[in-house]
Design a protein around this motif. Structure first.
Motif, PDB file in Angstrom:
ATOM      1  N   PRO A   1       0.427  -0.962  -0.741  1.00 57.12           N
ATOM      2  CA  PRO A   1       0.118   0.178  -0.132  1.00 57.12           C
ATOM      3  C   PRO A   1       1.301   1.463  -0.177  1.00 57.12           C
ATOM      4  N   ILE A   2       2.384   1.453   0.702  1.00 57.70           N
ATOM      5  CA  ILE A   2       3.106   2.625   1.080  1.00 57.70           C
ATOM      6  C   ILE A   2       3.192   2.848  -0.578  1.00 57.70           C
ATOM      7  N   VAL A   3       3.695   1.260  -1.007  1.00 57.02           N
ATOM      8  CA  VAL A   3       4.253   1.753  -2.780  1.00 57.02           C
ATOM      9  C   VAL A   3       3.154   1.790  -3.393  1.00 57.02           C
ATOM     10  N   LEU A   4       2.158   1.496  -3.846  1.00 56.01           N
ATOM     11  CA  LEU A   4       0.818   1.721  -4.510  1.00 56.01           C
ATOM     12  C   LEU A   4       0.711   3.199  -4.612  1.00 56.01           C
ATOM     13  N   ALA A   5       0.872   4.254  -2.957  1.00 59.12           N
ATOM     14  CA  ALA A   5       0.425   5.330  -2.981  1.00 59.12           C
ATOM     15  C   ALA A   5       1.247   6.159  -3.656  1.00 59.12           C
ATOM     16  N   PHE A   6       2.301   5.611  -3.995  1.00 59.98           N
ATOM     17  CA  PHE A   6       3.082   7.755  -4.539  1.00 59.98           C
ATOM     18  C   PHE A   6       2.391   6.794  -6.701  1.00 59.98           C
ATOM     19  N   GLY A   7       2.610   7.863  -7.759  1.00 58.43           N
ATOM     20  CA  GLY A   7       2.970   7.704  -8.862  1.00 58.43           C
ATOM     21  C   GLY A   7       3.245   7.130  -9.311  1.00 58.43           C
ATOM     22  N   THR A   8       4.557   6.268  -8.971  1.00 63.18           N
ATOM     23  CA  THR A   8       5.544   5.137  -9.341  1.00 63.18           C
ATOM     24  C   THR A   8       5.976   4.802  -8.436  1.00 63.18           C
ATOM     25  N   GLN A   9       5.749   3.355  -8.820  1.00 62.71           N
ATOM     26  CA  GLN A   9       6.293   2.677  -7.979  1.00 62.71           C
ATOM     27  C   GLN A   9       8.342   2.721  -7.619  1.00 62.71           C
ATOM     28  N   ARG A  10       8.145   3.044  -9.119  1.00 60.82           N
ATOM     29  CA  ARG A  10      10.053   3.130  -8.326  1.00 60.82           C
ATOM     30  C   ARG A  10      10.369   4.234  -7.274  1.00 60.82           C
ATOM     31  N   ILE A  11       9.464   5.411  -6.962  1.00 60.31           N
ATOM     32  CA  ILE A  11       9.658   5.878  -5.516  1.00 60.31           C
ATOM     33  C   ILE A  11       8.823   5.170  -4.265  1.00 60.31           C
TER      34      ILE A  11
ATOM     35  N   LEU B   1      -5.465 -14.742  -8.607  1.00 59.26           N
ATOM     36  CA  LEU B   1      -7.216 -14.261  -7.911  1.00 59.26           C
ATOM     37  C   LEU B   1      -7.015 -13.266  -8.454  1.00 59.26           C
ATOM     38  N   GLY B   2      -6.285 -12.770  -9.077  1.00 58.16           N
ATOM     39  CA  GLY B   2      -6.788 -11.489 -10.329  1.00 58.16           C
ATOM     40  C   GLY B   2      -6.825 -10.357  -9.600  1.00 58.16           C
ATOM     41  N   ASP B   3      -6.552  -9.958  -7.724  1.00 57.23           N
ATOM     42  CA  ASP B   3      -6.288  -9.223  -7.801  1.00 57.23           C
ATOM     43  C   ASP B   3      -4.817  -8.301  -7.078  1.00 57.23           C
ATOM     44  N   ILE B   4      -4.293  -7.199  -6.672  1.00 58.86           N
ATOM     45  CA  ILE B   4      -3.069  -7.347  -5.851  1.00 58.86           C
ATOM     46  C   ILE B   4      -3.753  -6.537  -4.566  1.00 58.86           C
ATOM     47  N   SER B   5      -4.340  -5.327  -4.257  1.00 54.75           N
ATOM     48  CA  SER B   5      -4.905  -5.406  -3.658  1.00 54.75           C
ATOM     49  C   SER B   5      -5.243  -6.132  -2.201  1.00 54.75           C
ATOM     50  N   LEU B   6      -5.112  -7.265  -3.185  1.00 58.39           N
ATOM     51  CA  LEU B   6      -6.337  -8.234  -2.398  1.00 58.39           C
ATOM     52  C   LEU B   6      -5.098  -8.835  -1.216  1.00 58.39           C
ATOM     53  N   LEU B   7      -3.815  -8.224  -1.752  1.00 57.68           N
ATOM     54  CA  LEU B   7      -2.341  -8.990  -0.820  1.00 57.68           C
ATOM     55  C   LEU B   7      -2.682  -8.440   0.556  1.00 57.68           C
ATOM     56  N   PRO B   8      -3.205  -7.190   1.394  1.00 62.82           N
ATOM     57  CA  PRO B   8      -2.825  -7.262   2.482  1.00 62.82           C
ATOM     58  C   PRO B   8      -3.537  -7.572   3.819  1.00 62.82           C
ATOM     59  N   TYR B   9      -4.194  -7.698   3.151  1.00 63.52           N
ATOM     60  CA  TYR B   9      -5.529  -8.754   3.556  1.00 63.52           C
ATOM     61  C   TYR B   9      -5.579 -10.273   4.213  1.00 63.52           C
ATOM     62  N   ILE B  10      -4.821 -10.475   2.524  1.00 58.34           N
ATOM     63  CA  ILE B  10      -4.621 -11.904   2.962  1.00 58.34           C
ATOM     64  C   ILE B  10      -3.323 -12.306   3.381  1.00 58.34           C
ATOM     65  N   ASN B  11      -2.543 -11.108   3.341  1.00 52.14           N
ATOM     66  CA  ASN B  11      -0.535 -11.115   4.546  1.00 52.14           C
ATOM     67  C   ASN B  11      -1.445 -11.564   6.261  1.00 52.14           C
ATOM     68  N   PHE B  12      -2.489 -10.250   6.031  1.00 48.03           N
ATOM     69  CA  PHE B  12      -2.540  -9.835   7.519  1.00 48.03           C
ATOM     70  C   PHE B  12      -3.239 -11.706   8.275  1.00 48.03           C
ATOM     71  N   ILE B  13      -4.197 -12.088   7.389  1.00 49.47           N
ATOM     72  CA  ILE B  13      -5.104 -13.462   8.162  1.00 49.47           C
ATOM     73  C   ILE B  13      -3.552 -14.181   7.808  1.00 49.47           C
ATOM     74  N   SER B  14      -3.678 -14.501   7.541  1.00 52.28           N
ATOM     75  CA  SER B  14      -2.518 -15.824   6.717  1.00 52.28           C
ATOM     76  C   SER B  14      -1.203 -15.733   8.374  1.00 52.28           C
ATOM     77  N   ILE B  15      -0.442 -14.939   7.842  1.00 58.20           N
ATOM     78  CA  ILE B  15       0.556 -14.656   8.232  1.00 58.20           C
ATOM     79  C   ILE B  15       0.154 -14.273  10.108  1.00 58.20           C
ATOM     80  N   GLY B  16      -0.945 -13.574  10.110  1.00 53.21           N
ATOM     81  CA  GLY B  16      -1.205 -13.198  11.619  1.00 53.21           C
ATOM     82  C   GLY B  16      -1.833 -14.689  11.837  1.00 53.21           C
ATOM     83  N   CYS B  17      -1.997 -15.696  12.050  1.00 52.32           N
ATOM     84  CA  CYS B  17      -2.327 -16.865  12.623  1.00 52.32           C
ATOM     85  C   CYS B  17      -1.264 -17.204  12.657  1.00 52.32           C
TER      86      CYS B  17
END
Length: 472
Positions: free
Chosen positions: A185-195, A275-291
């Protein structure tokens, strides 16, 4: 065996065996792996994606970077281990902590550098990637080897070591959880991923240094062993050759850590392209890694009930079954996340317990040879982890290239199937092999370790008494 140990415990002759660490010391030690994770986990989870999707490197070329640099890094671990073990002077902060902390500062700077790219030709970007990642690996060795060796000189009590391993795994999983949820999410908050990538890396690296500072200030090296002989290559080889528990842990780790790392590396690809949606990554990580917390919290109880070795075997079995079922199940967000979570619960057990097993291997070497070499033993174990990371990075990169992955494009059905095999099938098989290695080859039990440590102290007490008698 109980009768031979009990008198020593009652007499107070071996305080390192009975001494209990405070909660503050345990938390402070766990902060070190929190710091490790905020810098190391980024490289394992997101650097391959940065190389392919931002730096514009082909997946197979990115895989080569991981293979070559990780093998180079692996040979840096014995160098770091020899360095910390060869330090004849023990300062007021101990043998390991100063090296760990000052190296972590430089490591944080390099963590930002590896997530930048010149944006020039592919050859220039490739050369920059090699140089920065190799330099990062050297600094990681000089940070992580003394940190890992630290637990062996904080206590020699089996139960306390199991708790330290649990706190260490808690720090590692917390870092993986936070980076898994916040980094993209921090990466995607910027206009370019290079930044976005270097900015996100800088934030995480700063947190990592602060965590290492907490370990530096909040822990004590209480098991002091004077170095009376010069470290030689022959002594290094003898330390490894005569330590069967270490050899088994090295072999086991090649399979277990390669499985764990390829899982974390592939999640971003799997989420975006299967799965078709990179925005799902934080939620998947939160649940799986949190467990994973469930596994971590159960480590002290399971170790008391079944012992460290059997606790690790239970974890391998859970992870292998979960990954196997996930591979056989039709692709679905809910079942994928559920079974991924079970797998992370399982793998948290051996990943946590193994640090206590390494401390036991250090004691075995001390008991077998009469010489204590924390840095060498830990560095050789870490050597195997680097090789495993090389396997995971190479397999992920070459695997993606083999199945036809094209960055930032819709993937074919065959490519998606290949991603599923990398995400689930390889870890399933590797966890089963790691369990077999540990079950059939590892020779130590908790009772035997306690007996060895008691014998070490009794032996050294006799040597001191003989020396005092000779002097008088």
């Amino acid at each position: 065996m109980v009768n031979s140990v009990e008198p020593a415990l009652n007499s107070g002759a071996v305080p390192e065996i009975t001494a209990r660490l405070s909660l503050k010391e345990k938390i402070s030690y766990g902060l070190g792996d929190l710091g490790n994770g905020f810098m190391f986990d980024l490289g394992q989870a997101y650097l391959l994606k940065f190389y392919t999707d931002v730096a514009g490197l082909p997946a197979t070329v990115a895989g080569e970077i991981f293979i070559i640099t990780k093998i180079f890094d692996a040979f840096m671990d014995p160098v770091a281990g020899s360095f910390v073990d060869g330090r004849s002077r023990i300062g007021r902060h101990g043998r390991f902590k100063p090296v760990m902390f000052y190296s972590s500062i430089a490591l944080a700077v390099l963590t930002v550098f590896i997530f930048t790219t010149p944006g020039a030709s592919q050859n220039v970007n490739l050369a920059y990637a090699y140089i920065t990642y190799m330099a990062w690996g050297v600094l990681y060795s000089f940070t992580n080897v003394p940190y890992g060796s630290l637990s062996s000189v904080m206590t020699q009590n089996a139960g306390q070591r199991s708790q330290l391993a649990s706190f260490r795994q808690a720090g590692s999983v917390t870092a993986l959880l936070v980076t898994g949820v916040a980094f993209m999410p921090i990466v995607l908050a910027f206009g370019t991923q290079r930044i976005g990538f270097p900015v996100a890396a800088a934030i995480m690296a700063l947190i990592g240094v602060l965590a290492f500072f907490g370990t530096f200030r909040g822990t004590q090296e209480t098991v002091r062993v004077a170095r009376t002989e010069k470290l030689t290559l022959r002594g290094f080889a003898t330390t490894v050759r005569t330590n069967r528990p270490l050899q088994v842990l090295v072999l086991m780790t090649l399979f277990s850590i390669s499985a764990y790392n390829i899982k974390t590396m592939m999640i971003a690809y799997y989420t975006e392209y299967v799965l078709g949606d990179i925005s799902l990554l934080p939620y998947i990580n939160f649940i799986s890694i949190g467990c994973s917390v469930i596994g971590i919290l159960s480590i002290p109880y399971l170790c008391r009930r079944f012992g460290k070795k059997n606790t690790a075997l239970i974890g391998f079995a859970i992870a292998a079954v979960a990954d196997g079922l996930n591979f056989l199940t039709h692709t679905n967000l809910v079942t994928f996340t559920l079974l991924l979570s079970v797998s992370f619960i399982g793998v948290a057990l051996p990943n946590g317990v193994v640090w206590a097993l390494v401390s036991d291997a250090i004691d075995f070497g001390h008991w077998r040879t009469g010489v204590r070499r924390e840095g060498i033993v830990y560095s050789m174990f870490n050597f195997s982890r680097k090789l495993a990371q090389s396997i995971a990075g190479g397999l992920a990169g070459f695997g993606l290239g083999y199945v036809g992955y094209v960055a930032n494009e819709t993937q074919t059905a065959a490519t998606q199937t290949g991603m599923k095999e990398l995400q689930m099938l390889f870890p399933c098989v590797a966890f089963m092999v790691a369990a077999a290695v540990l079950f059939f080859l590892y020779p130590l039990t908790d009772e035997r370790v306690t007996s060895m440590v008691t014998e070490i102290h009794q032996r050294e007490d006799h040597q001191r008494e003989d020396g005092a008698g000779t002097t008088s």
